[in-house]
Write a protein that holds these residues in place. Sequence first.
Motif, PDB file in Angstrom:
ATOM      1  N   ALA A  68       0.822  -1.217   0.000  1.00  0.00           N
ATOM      2  CA  ALA A  68       0.000   0.000   0.000  1.00  0.00           C
ATOM      3  C   ALA A  68       0.859   1.273   0.000  1.00  0.00           C
ATOM      4  CB  ALA A  68      -0.912   0.006   1.217  1.00  0.00           C
ATOM      5  N   ALA A  69       2.161   1.114   0.107  1.00  0.00           N
ATOM      6  CA  ALA A  69       3.020   2.311   0.133  1.00  0.00           C
ATOM      7  C   ALA A  69       2.947   3.034  -1.210  1.00  0.00           C
ATOM      8  CB  ALA A  69       4.463   1.900   0.428  1.00  0.00           C
ATOM      9  N   LYS A  70       3.004   4.360  -1.160  1.00  0.00           N
ATOM     10  CA  LYS A  70       3.094   5.152  -2.396  1.00  0.00           C
ATOM     11  C   LYS A  70       4.583   5.320  -2.729  1.00  0.00           C
ATOM     12  CE  LYS A  70      -1.277   6.921  -2.838  1.00  0.00           C
ATOM     13  NZ  LYS A  70      -2.089   5.712  -2.657  1.00  0.00           N
ATOM     14  N   VAL A  71       4.873   5.485  -4.015  1.00  0.00           N
ATOM     15  CA  VAL A  71       6.273   5.610  -4.428  1.00  0.00           C
ATOM     16  C   VAL A  71       6.502   6.987  -5.045  1.00  0.00           C
ATOM     17  CG1 VAL A  71       8.126   4.621  -5.822  1.00  0.00           C
ATOM     18  CG2 VAL A  71       6.352   3.116  -4.876  1.00  0.00           C
ATOM     19  N   GLY A  72       7.402   7.763  -4.443  1.00  0.00           N
ATOM     20  CA  GLY A  72       7.838   9.023  -5.045  1.00  0.00           C
ATOM     21  C   GLY A  72       9.170   8.781  -5.733  1.00  0.00           C
ATOM     22  N   HIS A  73       9.621   9.736  -6.527  1.00  0.00           N
ATOM     23  CA  HIS A  73      10.934   9.585  -7.181  1.00  0.00           C
ATOM     24  C   HIS A  73      11.692  10.892  -7.070  1.00  0.00           C
ATOM     25  CE1 HIS A  73       8.594   6.386  -9.123  1.00  0.00           C
ATOM     26  NE2 HIS A  73       9.740   5.755  -9.211  1.00  0.00           N
ATOM     27  N   PRO A  97       4.334  11.738  -3.244  1.00  0.00           N
ATOM     28  CA  PRO A  97       2.910  11.656  -2.917  1.00  0.00           C
ATOM     29  C   PRO A  97       2.409  13.013  -2.416  1.00  0.00           C
ATOM     30  CG  PRO A  97       4.154   9.875  -1.851  1.00  0.00           C
ATOM     31  CD  PRO A  97       5.157  10.783  -2.473  1.00  0.00           C
ATOM     32  N   VAL A  98       1.170  13.387  -2.764  1.00  0.00           N
ATOM     33  CA  VAL A  98       0.679  14.731  -2.398  1.00  0.00           C
ATOM     34  C   VAL A  98       0.629  14.919  -0.882  1.00  0.00           C
ATOM     35  CG1 VAL A  98      -0.642  15.349  -4.451  1.00  0.00           C
ATOM     36  CG2 VAL A  98      -1.680  13.874  -2.719  1.00  0.00           C
ATOM     37  N   ASP A  99       0.350  13.828  -0.161  1.00  0.00           N
ATOM     38  CA  ASP A  99       0.227  13.924   1.295  1.00  0.00           C
ATOM     39  C   ASP A  99       1.545  13.569   1.988  1.00  0.00           C
ATOM     40  OD1 ASP A  99       0.225  11.323   0.514  1.00  0.00           O
ATOM     41  OD2 ASP A  99      -1.557  10.728   1.637  1.00  0.00           O
ATOM     42  N   VAL A 100       2.639  14.055   1.404  1.00  0.00           N
ATOM     43  CA  VAL A 100       3.976  13.677   1.886  1.00  0.00           C
ATOM     44  C   VAL A 100       4.168  14.000   3.379  1.00  0.00           C
ATOM     45  CG1 VAL A 100       5.079  15.837   1.194  1.00  0.00           C
ATOM     46  CG2 VAL A 100       6.386  13.750   1.163  1.00  0.00           C
ATOM     47  N   HIS A 101       3.500  15.074   3.829  1.00  0.00           N
ATOM     48  CA  HIS A 101       3.658  15.485   5.233  1.00  0.00           C
ATOM     49  C   HIS A 101       3.035  14.487   6.202  1.00  0.00           C
ATOM     50  CE1 HIS A 101      -0.037  17.035   3.564  1.00  0.00           C
ATOM     51  NE2 HIS A 101      -0.540  17.027   4.772  1.00  0.00           N
ATOM     52  N   GLU A 102       2.142  13.624   5.695  1.00  0.00           N
ATOM     53  CA  GLU A 102       1.470  12.655   6.588  1.00  0.00           C
ATOM     54  C   GLU A 102       2.126  11.282   6.553  1.00  0.00           C
ATOM     55  OE1 GLU A 102      -2.543  12.238   5.356  1.00  0.00           O
ATOM     56  OE2 GLU A 102      -3.027  14.326   5.754  1.00  0.00           O
ATOM     57  N   ARG A 103       3.112  11.115   5.697  1.00  0.00           N
ATOM     58  CA  ARG A 103       3.667   9.765   5.481  1.00  0.00           C
ATOM     59  C   ARG A 103       5.012   9.577   6.169  1.00  0.00           C
ATOM     60  NH1 ARG A 103       1.058   6.614   1.721  1.00  0.00           N
ATOM     61  NH2 ARG A 103      -0.709   7.744   0.934  1.00  0.00           N
ATOM     62  N   ASP A 115      11.857  19.849   2.444  1.00  0.00           N
ATOM     63  CA  ASP A 115      11.382  21.163   1.979  1.00  0.00           C
ATOM     64  C   ASP A 115       9.956  21.080   1.446  1.00  0.00           C
ATOM     65  OD1 ASP A 115      13.813  22.204   2.668  1.00  0.00           O
ATOM     66  OD2 ASP A 115      14.594  22.296   0.602  1.00  0.00           O
ATOM     67  N   ARG A 116       9.558  19.894   0.999  1.00  0.00           N
ATOM     68  CA  ARG A 116       8.187  19.712   0.496  1.00  0.00           C
ATOM     69  C   ARG A 116       7.233  19.250   1.597  1.00  0.00           C
ATOM     70  NH1 ARG A 116      11.447  19.132  -3.830  1.00  0.00           N
ATOM     71  NH2 ARG A 116      10.656  19.817  -5.836  1.00  0.00           N
ATOM     72  N   GLY A 117       7.721  19.246   2.816  1.00  0.00           N
ATOM     73  CA  GLY A 117       6.811  19.013   3.941  1.00  0.00           C
ATOM     74  C   GLY A 117       6.991  17.703   4.681  1.00  0.00           C
ATOM     75  N   ALA A 118       7.901  16.849   4.224  1.00  0.00           N
ATOM     76  CA  ALA A 118       8.056  15.550   4.900  1.00  0.00           C
ATOM     77  C   ALA A 118       8.516  15.757   6.339  1.00  0.00           C
ATOM     78  CB  ALA A 118       9.064  14.691   4.145  1.00  0.00           C
ATOM     79  N   GLN A 119       7.917  15.007   7.244  1.00  0.00           N
ATOM     80  CA  GLN A 119       8.261  15.156   8.663  1.00  0.00           C
ATOM     81  C   GLN A 119       8.949  13.921   9.218  1.00  0.00           C
ATOM     82  OE1 GLN A 119       5.189  16.916  10.852  1.00  0.00           O
ATOM     83  NE2 GLN A 119       4.867  18.400   9.242  1.00  0.00           N
ATOM     84  N   SER A 120       8.799  12.803   8.519  1.00  0.00           N
ATOM     85  CA  SER A 120       9.355  11.551   9.035  1.00  0.00           C
ATOM     86  C   SER A 120      10.091  10.848   7.897  1.00  0.00           C
ATOM     87  CB  SER A 120       8.213  10.679   9.560  1.00  0.00           C
ATOM     88  OG  SER A 120       8.633   9.348   9.666  1.00  0.00           O
ATOM     89  N   VAL A 121      11.413  10.800   8.001  1.00  0.00           N
ATOM     90  CA  VAL A 121      12.225  10.243   6.904  1.00  0.00           C
ATOM     91  C   VAL A 121      13.222   9.243   7.472  1.00  0.00           C
ATOM     92  CG1 VAL A 121      13.817  10.789   5.009  1.00  0.00           C
ATOM     93  CG2 VAL A 121      12.074  12.458   5.662  1.00  0.00           C
ATOM     94  N   LYS A 122      13.317   8.084   6.799  1.00  0.00           N
ATOM     95  CA  LYS A 122      14.377   7.119   7.095  1.00  0.00           C
ATOM     96  C   LYS A 122      15.165   6.930   5.811  1.00  0.00           C
ATOM     97  CE  LYS A 122      12.297   4.247  10.673  1.00  0.00           C
ATOM     98  NZ  LYS A 122      10.936   4.577  11.010  1.00  0.00           N
TER      99      LYS A 122
END
Length: 209
Positions: free
Chosen positions: A94-99, A119-125, A149-156
């Motif tokens: 179910a994961a969305k894939v960005g590039h 993904p448009v909802d990058v800040h929620e993922r 910079d595009r809003g991501a809050q949780s990154v691994k």
Amino acid sequence: MKNVFVMDHPLIQHKLTLIRDKNTGSKEFREVVKELAMLMGYEVTRNLPLQEIEIETPVSKTKAKVIAGRKLGIVPILRAGLGMVDGLLSLIPAAKVGHIGLYRDPETLEPVEYYCKLPVDVHERDLIVIDPMLATGGSANAAIQFIKDRGAQSVKLMCLIASPEGVKAVCEAHPDVEIYVAAVDEKLNEHAYIVPGLGDAGDRLFGTK
Ligand code: URA
């Protein structure tokens, strides 16, 4: 370093050896990179929150655990990161894939973004940035920064092989980002290749050399 997780599981180490070998051709290389991404994905997703739901087994009603609707995103850094996407998707379909695509400006030597679709909802993922090789850390750091910079809050960040220099660079630039690797190798050489490494991951995946 507290944010760095080296996955020394015997299956992971065995498969890593297969792809380090210069006699391993592209077909096997691709298959094993996919398997490694899947095995490592198991650990990267270890802390996903669970919730209890009610179900009925053939025997009785019971409460059982499911992943608590956490939204995930996978972001391969082009092009070698593509080789790790299918392995992760087979675990978390179910994961969305960005590039994200970057090149190094020949004059400034700074990474420049040439493609970014998230993904448009990058800040929620919860995002997992993937790239097989963490060499200087320049691309990974820039990719993580563009995504934040595009809003991501949780990154691994998940890589197969890292250099000590790359790990240090990402830890310093992004202390909030956990780094998952199968190995931290000895060093970088004068061409910024990881030693002993596995050569150019993109070329080996796509047979371009
Ligand atoms: N990128 C690769 O593909 N291999 C290295 O060793 C370093 C960067």
